[in-house]
Motif scaffolding. Sequence first.
Motif, mmCIF file in Angstrom:
data_model
loop_
_atom_site.group_PDB
_atom_site.id
_atom_site.type_symbol
_atom_site.label_atom_id
_atom_site.label_comp_id
_atom_site.label_asym_id
_atom_site.label_seq_id
_atom_site.Cartn_x
_atom_site.Cartn_y
_atom_site.Cartn_z
ATOM 1 N N GLN A 416 -15.103 19.269 -6.506
ATOM 2 C CA GLN A 416 -16.569 19.229 -6.471
ATOM 3 C C GLN A 416 -17.096 18.465 -7.689
ATOM 4 O OE1 GLN A 416 -16.953 23.601 -6.998
ATOM 5 N NE2 GLN A 416 -17.852 23.574 -4.948
ATOM 6 N N GLU A 418 -18.909 19.720 -9.748
ATOM 7 C CA GLU A 418 -18.810 20.711 -10.823
ATOM 8 C C GLU A 418 -17.417 20.756 -11.442
ATOM 9 O OE1 GLU A 418 -19.866 21.110 -7.772
ATOM 10 O OE2 GLU A 418 -21.702 22.303 -7.658
ATOM 11 N N ARG A 516 -18.290 25.801 3.967
ATOM 12 C CA ARG A 516 -19.138 26.449 2.975
ATOM 13 C C ARG A 516 -19.446 27.885 3.389
ATOM 14 N NH1 ARG A 516 -21.446 22.232 -0.139
ATOM 15 N NH2 ARG A 516 -20.603 20.282 0.662
#
Length: 651
Positions: A416, A418, A516
Amino acid sequence: MSDKIDYLLEDIETITPSPEFVAASPVPTDLDERAKADRLGFWAEQARDLHWHTPFTQVLDWSDAPIAKWFDDGELNASYNCLDRHVLAGNGDRVAIHWEGEPGDTRTITYAELLGEVKRAANLYESLGVTAGDVVAIYMPMLPETIVAILAAARIGAVHSVIFGGFSADSIRQRVEDANAKLVVTTDGSFRRGKVLPLKDTVDAALDGGGASVEHVLVVQRAKNDVSITEGRDLWWHDEIAQVSDEHVAKAFPAEQPLFILYTSGTTGKPKGLLHTTGGYLTQASFTHRTLFDLQPETDVYWCTADVGWVTGHSYLVYGPLANGATQLMYEGAHDFPDLGRWFELIQKYGVTILYTAPTAIRSYMKTGRKIPEAYDLTSIRLLGSVGEPINPEAWEWYREVIGGNRVPVVDTWWQTETGAVMISAIPSQTSLKPGAAQKPVPGIVVSVVDEQGNRVDPGEMGLLTITEPWPAMARGIYGDRERYVETYWSQFPGRYFAGDGAGVDKDGDLWLLGRVDDVMNVSGHRLSTMEIESSLVDHPFVAEAAVVGATDETTGQAVVAFVVLKQSQADKIAATDPVSDLRSHVAKDIGSFARPREVHIVDELPKTRSGKIMRRLLRDVADGKAVGDTTTLTDSAVMSAISSGMAQGS
Ligand code: ATP
Ligand code: MG
């Protein structure tokens, strides 16, 4: 939560790497063992593969968790690591970038030439008063100058914020203001499917009545479209760069010097601006790049098709490959211009050996059929990679068979914005591959798939993916908003990072990404992952792409609503059947009658983010008959109107 994913408990046939591939691999075979024995020592060893102006003595400082400090007392320069050190090692003549423009113009740039350009640009930035810690916003298409603009910022300790070249003036203004950018680098225009997009005009609109922190706009000339120049603010890149020296000494910066801010794709809502720093990020980006792509820098021609405006472009088009001294292809334009053969023509022309792309691209070629790739010589390819969304087993197999000639490994890499770099992937010379699974945490990464209480789930159960130990490339927060960072990622399971993705573990302990967590459906008490039903649909010979959402249902709580794109190559067969009822029964047979879609809608296209991910939340709104939510990161709003009106007509 004890929902079973049956296929995780079945025997899955694996594909072992060929003896030739294993024999030629430069990747050490004991990485995982070493990382398990001494995780921090392992990362320190990877970090020492970089050039440190000042060696570090500390590895991890977690005292201010969840904001980590890695290699904190060391000093380095990211641009030096990507350029100078290769030139000093005698590899200045190696091609860094084979660049191909959309109209067909080309440039070949060696490491020595790229270094010269970056030095000039660093001098130019400094002459404009940009210093360490200042933010440079970069709104550009896929040009060599885009990489130069990025590395020049890194070279002087400035922070880059790359804004994807398809974003609107509002999105630019928000990002420029969020970071107080001092300099904007853009182009006059960019080529897209033969048309010119006026990037500079969009920047002008963004800065009109906003973006007060911006002192200068540097304009690279590309499309030669007319632009207006604001005296005192706007400068032509080529005029300025000609006036500065190509001598520039890279200074040392602390390991934790901010390197860039980057916003997420916005698949689930408003994009978040993640901050990444230098030493740890570069360590993991370069380690994963050379390990997971089995990089042989003297001979490979690597191609990552991601736009530089996304994190994949940052880590696997800029920092990873350049830190490793790779030769890569960079392509400016659209995959379907002038026709759908363009990517394959490029693979053939440049002898691409490693291709890294997204499931969305693979599925779009599945839709148009294998005839197109089969018209080209793709035998140079020796490794394929996938990133961005879960890759359905069917798409994985197609990728390997049609693009990889049924010979080469495919690595599915999960990560990701992140996480900064890949976290879960097979190592192609060492892992027996399973189509559709990301499989193993990268050596040095520790993950755990847990239930809502944080207990590890059993094999075959749907769970939540968490990362239990800090890692070098982890974000150092959401820029300017520590609270939101803690709240979003670290509050669900204290002390652990929660990625927002669902996952399962199979009976061999391999990891499967299930989509998700926000998209998980609950149908009559059964929790169902989007991935499971979508894969079943894509497994049907008629279906190229599928998106599944849970719509509100009076009887079952939620009901499965599927949107499918059919394969053009199967049009004749489809016309002779009733595809909707076929597909409903196919899923019921494959997974169970509880998973049978209440509705199947045949659509021409699925709504996707500009980075190519399916936006299920918009489809959920449509399925529920609600007003469609935030669409600012949607590629093409016509797709949603077509779907909504199709629904209204009962397609
Ligand atoms: P936002 O966080 O704003 O909604 P985003 O999550 O799409 O946007 P990115 O950071 O670009 O932004 O994407 C990361 C996400 O992409 C992951 O959380 C995961 O859902 C998905 N993803 C990426 N690679 C894979 C993969 N190999 N398998 C499954 N999912 C993947
Ligand atoms: Mg995300």
